[in-house]
Design a protein around this motif. Structure first.
Motif: not given
Length: 187
Positions: A20-33, A161-176
């Protein structure tokens, strides 16, 4: 230093929200297995990642970050070493509703100990809106014991604290994480 092509790894237990977190942040449709869960995972969710999740975050015209999510089940741990090869850092996601988040923290830090010797770690705690304990301060208190026998690039990783559905939350993890690699990245 951040390169033109970068790779960040998301890991954590089943159902924490890596896909969910990767899907919220990705600029392309995610590939999921994802495959239908057939073991004790079925108690947490209907489908589970069996190899990896993949997405891309474009920082600017020439710089992109490849986002890889590991399977959360230990039986697929052979993928963990494959996915971490060449990675710049690790985002460990923890689920506050699981019975023993401290055990999860310890387990995943130790499972990735060879990787995190050379790269930074950032921790995101999900589902704190559902289960308020432990609090972020409790996770900070858990870190010294969980990392006592580890050699880590950043022995006190930032925790959010992060909500994987929230793009800004996930972006904060990546930026940190990126800031841990290159403090000049934010400016």
């Amino acid at each position: 230093m951040v390169r033109e092509d970068n790779k960040i790894i998301f890991t954590g237990p089943v159902g924490v929200g890596k896909t969910t977190a990767i899907a919220a942040l990705s600029d392309i449709p995610i590939i999921s297995t994802d495959a239908q869960a057939s073991d004790m995972t079925l108690n947490r969710k209907g489908h589970t990642t069996v190899a990896m999740d993949y997405g891309v975050l474009k920082l600017d015209e020439g710089t992109k970050i490849h986002l890889y999510g590991t399977p959360g089940q230990e039986r697929f741990d052979f993928m963990w070493d494959i996915l971490t090869t060449g990675g710049l850092g690790l985002i460990l996601m923890l689920d506050n509703t699981r019975p023993n988040p401290k055990k999860d923290l310890h387990f995943f830090l130790h499972a990735f100990k060879d990787f995190i010797v050379d790269v930074p770690v950032v921790i995101g705690v999900s589902k704190t809106d559902i289960q308020t304990q432990p609090q972020i301060a409790d996770y900070v208190d858990m870190l010294p014991e969980a990392t006592a026998d580890l050699r880590m690039l950043n022995p006190i990783p930032p925790i959010f604290e992060v909500d994987g559905r929230n793009k800004d939350d996930v972006k904060n993890l990546v930026m940190a994480l990126l800031y841990s690699i290159d403090p000049g990245i934010g400016g």
